[in-house]
Design a protein around this motif. Structure first.
Motif, PDB file in Angstrom:
ATOM      1  N   GLY A 243       0.706  -1.166  -0.031  1.00  8.29           N
ATOM      2  CA  GLY A 243       0.049   0.076   0.038  1.00  8.29           C
ATOM      3  C   GLY A 243       0.927   1.416  -0.158  1.00  8.29           C
ATOM      4  N   PHE A 244       2.051   0.990   0.612  1.00 11.02           N
ATOM      5  CA  PHE A 244       2.908   2.345   0.712  1.00 11.02           C
ATOM      6  C   PHE A 244       3.346   2.815  -0.740  1.00 11.02           C
ATOM      7  CE2 PHE A 244       7.241   4.074   0.397  1.00 11.02           C
ATOM      8  CZ  PHE A 244       6.922   5.239   0.951  1.00 11.02           C
ATOM      9  N   TYR A 245       3.545   1.727  -1.605  1.00  9.73           N
ATOM     10  CA  TYR A 245       4.102   1.994  -2.870  1.00  9.73           C
ATOM     11  C   TYR A 245       2.983   2.454  -3.869  1.00  9.73           C
ATOM     12  CZ  TYR A 245       8.711   0.832  -1.400  1.00  9.73           C
ATOM     13  OH  TYR A 245       9.994   0.845  -0.791  1.00  9.73           O
ATOM     14  N   ILE A 246       1.700   2.017  -3.678  1.00  8.51           N
ATOM     15  CA  ILE A 246       0.497   2.359  -4.423  1.00  8.51           C
ATOM     16  C   ILE A 246       0.503   4.074  -4.188  1.00  8.51           C
ATOM     17  CG2 ILE A 246      -2.048   2.322  -4.795  1.00  8.51           C
ATOM     18  CD1 ILE A 246      -2.019  -0.367  -3.468  1.00  8.51           C
ATOM     19  N   VAL A 247       0.597   4.399  -3.151  1.00  2.55           N
ATOM     20  CA  VAL A 247       0.745   5.859  -2.744  1.00  2.55           C
ATOM     21  C   VAL A 247       2.147   6.713  -3.509  1.00  2.55           C
ATOM     22  CG1 VAL A 247       1.033   7.554  -0.934  1.00  2.55           C
ATOM     23  CG2 VAL A 247      -0.572   5.491  -0.715  1.00  2.55           C
ATOM     24  N   PHE A 248       3.184   6.122  -3.028  1.00  8.50           N
ATOM     25  CA  PHE A 248       4.459   6.666  -3.640  1.00  8.50           C
ATOM     26  C   PHE A 248       4.652   6.766  -4.993  1.00  8.50           C
ATOM     27  CE2 PHE A 248       8.626   6.320  -4.676  1.00  8.50           C
ATOM     28  CZ  PHE A 248       9.238   7.443  -4.122  1.00  8.50           C
ATOM     29  N   TRP A 249       4.253   5.770  -5.678  1.00 18.27           N
ATOM     30  CA  TRP A 249       4.421   5.742  -7.329  1.00 18.27           C
ATOM     31  C   TRP A 249       3.590   6.564  -8.111  1.00 18.27           C
ATOM     32  CZ3 TRP A 249       9.158   4.487  -8.423  1.00 18.27           C
ATOM     33  CH2 TRP A 249       9.757   3.619  -7.648  1.00 18.27           C
ATOM     34  N   GLN A 250       2.580   7.330  -7.318  1.00 20.59           N
ATOM     35  CA  GLN A 250       2.020   8.464  -7.948  1.00 20.59           C
ATOM     36  C   GLN A 250       2.477   9.587  -8.310  1.00 20.59           C
ATOM     37  OE1 GLN A 250      -0.648   7.622  -9.467  1.00 20.59           O
ATOM     38  NE2 GLN A 250      -1.347   5.554  -8.068  1.00 20.59           N
ATOM     39  N   VAL A 251       3.963   9.664  -7.845  1.00 25.58           N
ATOM     40  CA  VAL A 251       4.822  10.603  -8.293  1.00 25.58           C
ATOM     41  C   VAL A 251       5.232  10.598  -9.630  1.00 25.58           C
ATOM     42  CG1 VAL A 251       7.276  11.417  -7.813  1.00 25.58           C
ATOM     43  CG2 VAL A 251       5.991  10.613  -5.832  1.00 25.58           C
ATOM     44  N   TYR A 252       5.202   9.357 -10.343  1.00 26.38           N
ATOM     45  CA  TYR A 252       5.684   9.318 -11.656  1.00 26.38           C
ATOM     46  C   TYR A 252       4.445   8.951 -12.581  1.00 26.38           C
ATOM     47  CZ  TYR A 252      10.338   9.510  -9.862  1.00 26.38           C
ATOM     48  OH  TYR A 252      11.533  10.050  -8.805  1.00 26.38           O
ATOM     49  N   ILE A 253       3.530   8.892 -11.972  1.00 24.41           N
ATOM     50  CA  ILE A 253       2.259   8.167 -12.731  1.00 24.41           C
ATOM     51  C   ILE A 253       1.070   9.544 -12.602  1.00 24.41           C
ATOM     52  CG2 ILE A 253       0.356   6.663 -12.998  1.00 24.41           C
ATOM     53  CD1 ILE A 253       2.189   4.529 -11.705  1.00 24.41           C
TER      54      ILE A 253
END
Length: 428
Positions: A243-253
């Motif tokens: 879940g952390f990376y669902i939040v984090f990767w929105q930086v590049y998406i």
């Protein structure tokens, strides 16, 4: 312990392989994030994919990049880190070069027999194989090439160098893309990782620890793999942490698409994206010091909560400066949990299985990237073009992170990990 004594521990606590591996990781990350920072707009503006398709393709690329370290780490235990790293950097160089050559005349025969989406999926698979091997080798080398009393510092150094590459990559892309196009960003990335192949070939020596056992055969490596997969508590932890990376990767998406479409189409997206990594570079050591007495699991949970709250700044007031502020807060969350996460898993790994366990450490990154790609572009499209409330995207993303924080707390209460050494605070 005095500062001088601690400094001496750091000087003598790392083998040369630690510094060589982490130097190559810096340039690998520089290459990766230079490509990643231009990929969303390249797909959307240049290749004319929809926002949903662009998100899907980036999610696919990221999922492959971060899922394959599970297998890459297993193979690294069998073949050794030096051979694995050499192969990885050659593969990365080829993959980035192919991406940069997608529109070249010599690629015309392939473009004529395959649709653009299928050709792109095929080409994206090649550079995705590189980090799949690099990541577990570097974090595994950090475990093997550092003594116990400086291992947590070793992971902080590793993560700081990762973020130096993560900051320089978008900044480099912000200079190259406007002047020479995104294709040359990919080709420059190929050059950097090709040079790292020679660094590994000439300077890297296989690390080992006294008394360490190594996998003797492919069958034993496969058994190690199955042992990790069958560890229900460990796998449940990894699933929740996704879940952390669902939040984090929105930086590049979602963020590049959101800023370009609904905030300022003239904004320098690459420079804005570098905020997160620059914040880590400047503050990682300070944050690591301030959180040093917090046990690993609570530190990871706190980091997820901070990252989740970061996007609320952008949701409340969409603007370039709030995007920068959100990325700075997101970086605080990342800094609080990241080094402790890798340290936590490295301490769970039995002797001779560091590559396998550290490979699995990237499973949440892969799952998070895949889901982030599936929802990121679609959320921007729905709330922007259908509901005409684009800032609602960030309320949804924040809620996902808050739910993850709750699940982490619940997991810790129910399971209690049963591994006090792994969950203890690092040495002061």
């Amino acid at each position: 312990m005095s500062f001088g004594q601690r400094l001496q521990e750091i000087r003598t606590g790392f083998k040369p392989a630690f510094w060589v591996a982490n130097l190559t990781e810096l340039f690998e990350r520089l290459s990766y994030y230079s490509v990643q920072s231009v990929l969303a707009l390249y797909l959307y503006e240049t290749l004319h994919f929809s926002q949903a398709q662009a998100g899907d393709l980036i999610g696919y690329f990221g999922a492959v990049v971060w899922f394959l370290p599970i297998l890459g780490g297993t193979l690294a235990d069998l073949f050794g880190f030096r051979r694995s790293l050499s192969f990885a950097y050659l593969t990365l160089a080829l993959g980035y070069f192919l991406l940069g050559s997608l529109a070249a005349p010599w690629m015309a025969p392939m473009r004529s027999v395959m649709t653009l989406p299928h050709l792109l999926l095929l080409i994206l698979l090649v550079p995705a194989l590189g980090p799949a091997i690099v990541k577990p080798c570097v974090v595994g080398t950090t475990a093997r090439a550092s003594t116990e009393n400086v291992r947590s510092i070793g992971y902080s150094i590793y993560y700081t160098l990762v973020n130096i590459g993560g900051a320089l990559g978008p900044l480099l892309a912000s200079v190259i893309r406007p002047r020479a196009g995104a294709a040359n960003v990919f080709k420059l990335a190929a050059l950097f990782v090709f040079l790292m192949f020679f660094v590994v070939l000439f300077f890297f020596q296989e690390p080992s620890q006294a008394g360490e056992t190594k996998a003797a055969s492919l069958q034993e490596v496969f058994r190690n793999f199955l042992t990790v997969v069958s560890n229900f508590r460990f796998m449940a932890f990894l699933m929740i942490f996704s879940g952390f990376y669902i939040v984090f990767w929105q930086v590049y998406i979602a963020l590049p698409l959101f800023l370009h479409s609904y905030v300022d189409p003239r904004a320098n997206i690459e420079r804005i994206l570098s905020t997160e990594a620059i914040s880590v570079i400047l503050l990682q050591v300070l944050v690591s010091y301030l959180t040093r007495k917090i046990p690993a699991f609570p530190a990871m949970t706190l980091g997820i909560l901070l990252a989740s709250a970061s996007w609320l700044v952008l949701a409340i007031h969409p603007a370039v400066w709030t995007a920068v502020a959100a990325l700075a807060i997101l970086a605080l969350g990342e800094m609080t949990q990241a080094a402790r996460y890798y340290e936590y898993i490295s301490r769970l790994a039995p002797s001779g299985q560091q590559g396998t366990y550290m490979g699995f450490a990237f499973l949440p990154v892969a799952i998070g990237f895949l889901i982030a790609g599936r929802i990121g572009g679609r959320l921007v499209h729905y709330f922007g073009e259908v509901a005409h409330k684009p800032s609602q995207v960030w309320w949804v993303i924040s809620c996902i992170g808050i739910a993850t924080t709750f699940l982490m707390w619940l997991y810790h209460i129910i399971v209690k990990t049963g591994m006090p050494a792994a969950d203890a605070s690092p040495p002061a």
